[in-house]
Design an enzyme around this catalytic site. Sequence first.
Site, PDB file in Angstrom:
ATOM      1  CG  LEU A  65      -1.916  -1.181   1.266  1.00  0.00           C
ATOM      2  CD1 LEU A  65      -2.777  -1.109   2.517  1.00  0.00           C
ATOM      3  CD2 LEU A  65      -2.787  -1.222   0.025  1.00  0.00           C
ATOM      4  CB  CYS A  66       4.466   1.933  -0.141  1.00  0.00           C
ATOM      5  SG  CYS A  66       4.901   1.713   1.580  1.00  0.00           S
ATOM      6  CG  HIS A  67       1.165   6.657  -2.263  1.00  0.00           C
ATOM      7  ND1 HIS A  67       0.834   6.485  -0.939  1.00  0.00           N
ATOM      8  CD2 HIS A  67       0.002   6.967  -2.908  1.00  0.00           C
ATOM      9  CE1 HIS A  67      -0.472   6.692  -0.775  1.00  0.00           C
ATOM     10  NE2 HIS A  67      -0.992   6.981  -1.947  1.00  0.00           N
TER      11      HIS A  67
ATOM     12  CG  MET B  80       6.514   2.944   4.784  1.00  0.00           C
ATOM     13  SD  MET B  80       6.792   2.041   6.327  1.00  0.00           S
ATOM     14  CE  MET B  80       7.269   0.442   5.714  1.00  0.00           C
ATOM     15  CD  GLU B  81       9.399   5.459   0.261  1.00  0.00           C
ATOM     16  OE1 GLU B  81       8.533   5.146  -0.576  1.00  0.00           O
ATOM     17  OE2 GLU B  81       9.116   5.926   1.388  1.00  0.00           O
TER      18      GLU B  81
ATOM     19  CG  ASP C  54      23.856 -12.853   1.230  1.00  0.00           C
ATOM     20  OD1 ASP C  54      23.515 -14.054   1.193  1.00  0.00           O
ATOM     21  OD2 ASP C  54      24.467 -12.300   0.289  1.00  0.00           O
TER      22      ASP C  54
END
Length: 301
Positions: free
Chosen positions: A187-189, A228-229, A243
């Site tokens: 739901l992120c733009h 969020m970014e 990793d």
Amino acid sequence: MIDPYFKSSDCTVPQMLSRASLYDKNLFPLPMNFNPGFTHSTPHCVYKTHWNIYSSSDRDRLIFKYNCKPYNRSKRPRRTTPCLFSSIPDSNSQTNTFHSSQQQHSSLRLMSSLSHLDQHGNAQMVDVSSKSQQQRFAIAYASVYLSSVAAKVVHNRNGDVSKGNILSIAQLAGINAAKYTANLIPLCHNVPLDGVDVRVVMDNSTPNTPIIAVFARARATWRTGVEMEAMTAASISALTVYDMLKAVDKGLSIGDIRLLLKSGGKSGLYVNGIGNSFQSDKSINMAVFPNHFPQEWLEKI
């Protein structure tokens, strides 16, 4: 199986019903009215399979005198209540009704406060077309907890392992991940980023638990924030560190993924641990940030 002795020509209708009750207690339902003139109460209905054994005159007498009707077991109505006592009024019914309505109102208020849920609780993408474009800024943090063996490898080789340099590759992974946030979070733009910065540093301030600290900053001029970014960049950088070092130690752990700071939008400037209780970045106490926090990033808020 019907008793062959059970015939209308051999006995009267009340005797017939009495014998039927003696023959099989499950033949008829329980009587609704008690008839003291007979040993067994006259049932109020007769199953359809036994209705045909009566003559027409006996049927008329059953209908007229005893109000009996043919009854089909397969078509009887199902119970609509879960138990016999479900219809008994509860003494606390008013209290229970009040609490249920109160819970319903609180859930509605909760859904109204969550912008990604509509009034029915369904997921939605927030419409930001009415918002104005502003300078958006966010800083996120993540940490990778190292074992003593993994910390020695990073320290002795200056971050170089068989796959390459741990710190530089994790930095590139975080920058690249910030550009794909809308593809990872449903739901992120799609935010047109102005810039993304990632810092991956070794923190030896606590020798017993060495960590690799990841700081990520995202900037944009847009209608929605870039929290969020920044958090996606920090998370993917930490995963990349794991990793790179999993060949040395598979027991490494990732934690402390959180938003440190954001600015822009309706809520303005926010700092994790302080909130919005200050007027400008001049009053921010740097003690709330982790070690090795890049303070120069605050100059461009």
